[in-house]
Design a protein around this motif. Structure first.
Motif, PDB file in Angstrom:
ATOM      1  N   PRO A   1       0.812  -1.222   0.000  1.00 13.18           N
ATOM      2  CA  PRO A   1       0.000   0.000   0.000  1.00 13.18           C
ATOM      3  C   PRO A   1       0.848   1.276   0.000  1.00 13.18           C
ATOM      4  N   LEU A   2       1.999   1.205   0.653  1.00 14.21           N
ATOM      5  CA  LEU A   2       2.805   2.421   0.752  1.00 14.21           C
ATOM      6  C   LEU A   2       3.568   2.735  -0.533  1.00 14.21           C
ATOM      7  N   ILE A   3       3.880   1.698  -1.321  1.00 18.56           N
ATOM      8  CA  ILE A   3       4.571   2.002  -2.579  1.00 18.56           C
ATOM      9  C   ILE A   3       3.595   2.034  -3.756  1.00 18.56           C
ATOM     10  N   ALA A   4       2.306   1.940  -3.457  1.00 18.96           N
ATOM     11  CA  ALA A   4       1.311   1.911  -4.539  1.00 18.96           C
ATOM     12  C   ALA A   4       1.461   3.079  -5.524  1.00 18.96           C
ATOM     13  N   PRO A   5       1.676   4.323  -5.047  1.00 20.72           N
ATOM     14  CA  PRO A   5       1.827   5.406  -6.020  1.00 20.72           C
ATOM     15  C   PRO A   5       2.985   5.160  -6.993  1.00 20.72           C
ATOM     16  N   ALA A   6       4.091   4.618  -6.463  1.00 21.55           N
ATOM     17  CA  ALA A   6       5.237   4.337  -7.334  1.00 21.55           C
ATOM     18  C   ALA A   6       4.888   3.237  -8.330  1.00 21.55           C
ATOM     19  N   ILE A   7       4.109   2.266  -7.877  1.00 19.26           N
ATOM     20  CA  ILE A   7       3.744   1.176  -8.782  1.00 19.26           C
ATOM     21  C   ILE A   7       2.836   1.704  -9.891  1.00 19.26           C
ATOM     22  N   VAL A   8       1.924   2.598  -9.528  1.00 19.88           N
ATOM     23  CA  VAL A   8       1.036   3.185 -10.547  1.00 19.88           C
ATOM     24  C   VAL A   8       1.860   3.986 -11.547  1.00 19.88           C
ATOM     25  N   SER A   9       2.778   4.824 -11.052  1.00 20.38           N
ATOM     26  CA  SER A   9       3.541   5.599 -12.044  1.00 20.38           C
ATOM     27  C   SER A   9       4.458   4.689 -12.844  1.00 20.38           C
ATOM     28  N   GLY A  10       4.969   3.627 -12.214  1.00 20.41           N
ATOM     29  CA  GLY A  10       5.772   2.665 -12.965  1.00 20.41           C
ATOM     30  C   GLY A  10       4.969   2.008 -14.068  1.00 20.41           C
ATOM     31  N   TRP A  11       3.731   1.671 -13.750  1.00 24.27           N
ATOM     32  CA  TRP A  11       2.872   1.036 -14.760  1.00 24.27           C
ATOM     33  C   TRP A  11       2.627   1.993 -15.922  1.00 24.27           C
ATOM     34  N   LEU A  12       2.307   3.248 -15.586  1.00 25.13           N
ATOM     35  CA  LEU A  12       2.036   4.228 -16.648  1.00 25.13           C
ATOM     36  C   LEU A  12       3.268   4.434 -17.530  1.00 25.13           C
TER      37      LEU A  12
END
Lengths: 276, 314, 384
Positions: free
Chosen positions: A186-197
């Motif tokens: 949950p804490l790295i979710a923003p990084a995972i989303v930007s990584g996906w994009l």
């Protein structure tokens, strides 16, 4: 805005340089005339033609599917790789691993494309898999080069995150796998989303690697665009460019507003914390 | 997973049950990305090397096998340095290599000159302006690379925007031939890679302690001198990172010289492409790739060093 | 354990003096190496049930590494750790009966205060109703009952600190580890929280092991202190023992301020030692049992507040424990004044004198010739 006039001028030049070509494409996409030097009238003619170009549309659909699958797999691999680099310390073969992760970031695409094609050909000779070249080989290649970007994004987020959060969860009785899913993820979710994009965009945009590893019948959007612009200007591509820019700009502006809102909420919370 | 935070767990003698569970979980986590990169990144390069040492033949795939079963359990390694020899003797390849390095180098300098003021201006801007300005720099990066390169055709061509504008101003009366010259390649590379220069520069400049400049001013140093003696040296890591991010991929660039450069702009990425797709000489293309990689080994190692420092070991 | 008495000194919690008492935590010859660096060097110590035990030391003293080994985040390179008689060598952190309060608090930012506190209980599959009850109870204990729904970033520093404490307490661990628990608070809040922490510890009766670099904090709160230096334990003792009877120059200088007078032992008897000091230019008489043989080089440690400063020569005692010097520096702190005296030998000695009256009758000022004297019990003889 910076105070010095010199800096303002430098900034202006830099931004103009970045944006004028894009603006030009947008303007031209609404020009009814085929020529760039003659403005005849405002029209959506090229958008209409774009929508009727079946070859282009099917290539676009293939590209989107490839990008979606590649980005999703790259996110999983990249997150694992980011965990390894940020949290596993000095494991055996770390130097080789971090080398393999960061090399694709700068490796010329022609080399990577050629290398992957030769791998697929050799694999097919040896094992019969993958059978020929097509969507599967494109996806495999795209996962490989985009996962590096995901890794970098996730790793830098993990490094800046307080590792004692994970220790605290474990101290309170959570097993390692649970710690990962309940705290880390949950804490790295923003990084995972930007990584996906990022992975999605890179995959959608890739021409060179794709050209090496694609086969007949699997032509992606950049390949179609490339073969048509190789011959010079094409108004349909201007229309396509405008659509791409519109989508990206909308997304980025939305993200900007979202961030600004988060920032306002954070400020409000801070005030609340001070009042007790 | 967080249990694995501890880097110094490699001592012998604590193979308790749970540690074994932990270790196997850890091993599994490591095996997936490690295995993937070995299979799809490292092995392909070994194959490239292998094929670079093979001969081309008219077949599918178009090269002679390097490892042949001569008799049972007896392998014969057929190595030929023909491809490398050919590359050294034919001027085309050497010129293409040197030209690539030159174009990449000049473009890197252009990016630095153009990007530094932008990065500096954003770093010095009011904090509330930084995020939007940075977003403006990143936005083109998210749009299609191919389309952005293509846009320059419309600007640089003989009846393009730039020539029309200059003629309207009266500076020239004949259109300048810019498109399909090396000049267009320089512009295209500088344009495409500019964000890669600005971002690392910005992050170095933004992190810089502002009180250093105040201290310099306090000690009687005028701003321009403070910039030269403090800001500039301290931003060298950002300049190196940015330059490598531009230089390395630019050296192997294919799309930009192909679309903007015209037939005379020789670059090695383009040569590789031609050998591969047009001449179907896979071994020679592989040899070109190996040679290009050799050229780039030093900058790539340098880049990994910089990257490693930023990534941070625990 | 939960006595109603407010002050620690009255509770007579001194199990370490009882030879029949079994230690609750036993650290046996533990060494921890990181590569070539030895962070903890052959440490053995016992902590008893209900103690408030401090690991005190500067940065790099190994105190945090020792704490992390108790929590299970680090494994000893050598040696063993027992908690309540159980060998912890192969017990991972998530199965230890130990909870930790982190220096950064490590509150999960994506969970509310209640969720943070309930996290540990959920891991143990405690029934829902009981979780609710225990969370409420512990929130009440740390006086945060109305903040249960807030997220950590909506709390002030002091509130976050209490949430971190509550989260660690709620599982009722056998041992609570606190890594610099007051480090992130400002000075005033820190002093107030010290007493709060002691009160809470006495209420819940859990054994506390705390890591701190702040000697005042350790002195205020602890039942015993282990002073650590470069990975080894310099001294273990109650705050009084550590302060009054330091066993080495390191401890004496680390805790409070101290004057070290160099000399050689002349007499070493069961009831006293006599030292000839070259630095003080007098004989020093110390009324503790002597340990070292005559002729041994030593230092006598005398605390600044135990030295009397006068303008007239003090009476008697053959000039023992007396020195003459000139006032070089004076610092007025309000409650006390600090004098720095240069002795005839050139040695500088620090003396603190309480400001009993507003206008002293004999104001001592710069360059005054003054006499320093102290009682036989004031000094400690140190040979290392």
């Amino acid at each position: 805005m910076p105070k010095s006039w010199f800096l303002r001028f430098g900034l202006l030049i830099g931004l103009l340089f970045l944006y004028l070509p894009i603006l030009l494409l947008i303007v031209l996409s609404f020009n009814d005339n085929r020529s760039i030097s003659v403005w005849s009238e405002f029209s959506f003619r090229w958008y209409g033609e774009l929508m009727q170009d079946d070859q282009l549309l099917s290539a676009a659909w293939l590209s989107v599917r490839v990008a979606f699958i590649s980005a999703s797999c790259a996110v999983v691999l990249g997150t694992l790789a980011g965990m390894m680099l940020a949290r596993f310390g000095a494991f055996k073969g770390r130097a080789l691993f971090s080398g393999m992760v960061s090399a694709p970031l700068v490796m010329p695409e022609v080399i990577l494309g050629l290398a992957l094609l030769l791998l697929f050909v050799s694999l097919e000779q040896l094992t019969g898999w993958p059978e020929g070249r097509g969507m599967l080989t494109i996806v495999l290649a795209h996962i490989t080069f985009t996962m590096s970007f995901v890794t970098v994004v996730v790793q830098s987020r993990l490094v800046s995150m307080d590792a004692s959060l994970e220790e605290a969860a474990m101290d309170l009785g959570a097993r390692p796998a649970k710690v990962f899913f309940v705290i880390t993820l949950p804490l790295i979710a923003p990084a995972i989303v930007s990584g996906w994009l990022l992975a999605f965009t890179l995959s959608l945009d890739d021409l060179v690697i794709t050209s090496f590893v694609s086969g007949p019948g699997s032509t992606t959007l950049p390949q179609v665009v490339f073969s048509s612009v190789r011959l010079g200007l094409s108004p349909k591509i201007n229309a396509l460019a405008t659509i791409v820019v519109a989508i990206v700009a909308t997304g980025i502006i939305a993200a900007g507003f979202y961030n600004a809102r988060q920032e306002r909420l954070r400020k409000r919370d801070e005030q609340m914390a001070q009042q007790g | 997973m967080a249990e694995l935070i501890q880097s110094e767990m490699r001592h012998t003698g604590f193979l308790g049950l749970l540690q074994r569970v932990g270790l196997s979980g850890r091993a599994l986590v490591m095996a997936i990305p490690y295995g993937w990169l070995l299979l799809f990144f490292l092995i392909p390069f070994l194959i490239v090397l292998k094929i670079a040492l093979a001969e081309s033949q008219m077949a599918i795939p178009p090269f002679t096998p390097l490892l042949e079963t001569v008799e049972e359990l007896k392998y014969q390694i057929t190595v030929t340095f023909y491809n490398f020899h050919y590359m050294v003797t034919d001027d085309l390849y050497i010129i293409a290599y040197l030209n690539s390095l030159k174009i990449a180098f000049v473009s890197t300098i252009c990016c630095l000159v153009l990007g530094y003021p932008v990065a500096y201006a954003i770093a010095k801007a009011d904090p509330k302006w930084r995020a939007p300005l940075l977003m403006l720099v990143i936005l083109p990066f998210w749009t299609s690379f191919l389309i952005r390169v293509y846009a320059w055709i419309g600007i640089l061509s003989n009846n393009g925007v730039l020539n029309n504008f200059l003629m309207w101003l009266g500076i020239i009366d004949q259109p300048l031939q810019i498109l399909y010259t090396p000049m267009a390649t320089y512009i295209g590379i500088t344009y495409s890679y500019l964000p890669f220069m600005i971002l690392p520069l910005y992050s170095t400049l933004e992190r810089m302690d502002n009180t250093l400049l105040e201290a310099a001013a306090d000690l009687g140093c005028p701003p321009w001198k403070a910039f030269l003696t403090i800001t500039l040296p301290l931003s060298i890591p950002g300049m190196i990172a940015g330059s490598l991010l531009v230089f390395i991929p630019a050296t192997g660039e294919f799309v930009i010289p192909e679309l903007l450069g015209g037939p005379d702009t020789l670059m090695i990425g383009r040569t590789l492409w031609t050998e591969f797709f047009n001449n179907r000489d896979w071994p020679l293309a592989s040899a070109v790739a190996v040679a290009l990689l050799l050229f780039l080994v030093v900058p790539i190692m340098l880049f990994q060093n910089v990257q490693g420092k930023q990534g941070g070991h625990p | 354990m939960a006595t109603a008495q407010p002050s620690r000194t009255q509770t007579k919690l001194e199990p370490w003096r009882d030879p029949n008492e079994k230690p609750y935590v036993r650290i046996e010859k533990v060494t921890k190496k990181f590569g070539d660096f030895t962070a903890v060097d052959d440490v053995s110590l016992s902590i008893y049930r209900g103690e408030f035990f401090s690991l005190l030391g500067g940065s790099g003293s190994g105190k945090t590494t020792l704490l992390r080994m108790l929590a299970g985040f680090e494994r000893p390179t050598e040696g063993k750790i027992f908690i309540d008689g159980v060998d912890m060598s192969n017990v991972p952190p998530y199965e230890r009966p130990v909870n930790m309060m982190f220096q950064s608090y490590a509150l999960f930012p994506h969970m509310s205060v209640e969720k943070n506190i309930a996290f540990g209980l959920h891991q143990d599959k405690v029934p829902k109703a009981e979780i609710k009850e225990r969370v409420a109870e512990v929130l009440n204990l740390v006086q945060l009952s109305q903040f249960g729904h807030r997220k950590p970033h909506q709390l002030s520093g002091g509130q976050r600190q209490r949430v971190a404490l509550a989260r660690a307490l709620v599982k009722r661990p056998k041992l609570l580890l606190l890594d610099e628990p007051l480090g992130a608070l400002d000075k005033k809040l820190r002093e107030q929280t010290q007493f709060e922490l002691v009160n809470i510890q006495e209420k819940v009766g859990i054994t506390f092991v705390i890591v701190t670099h702040d000697q005042e904090e350790a002195m205020t709160m602890s039942s015993r202190i282990a002073v650590m230096n470069r990975g080894y334990i310099a001294q273990i003792g109650t705050p009084t023992e550590i302060y009054e009877y330091p066993n080495s120059r390191f401890t004496a200088e680390f805790i409070g301020s101290v004057n070290m007078l160099h000399g050689r032992i002349v007499e070493s008897e069961p009831d006293h030692s006599l030292i000839r000091s070259d630095e003080a230019d007098c004989d020093l008489y110390v009324s503790h049992p002597g340990h070292a043989a005559p002729g041994t080089e030593c230092w006598v440690a005398v605390r600044p507040e135990k030295i009397a400063i006068t303008k007239e020569p003090p009476a008697g005692d053959n000039g023992r424990n007396q020195a003459v010097g000139t006032v070089k520096e004076i610092a007025y702190l309000g409650d006390v004044s600090i004098y720095e005296i240069e002795l005839t030998t050139g040695k500088r000695v620090r003396v603190t004198a309480p400001m009993v009256t507003r206008r002293t009758e004999m104001p001592i000022t710069w360059e005054d010739r003054v006499y320093l004297s102290w009682r036989p019990f004031a000094g400690s003889v140190l040979t290392s």
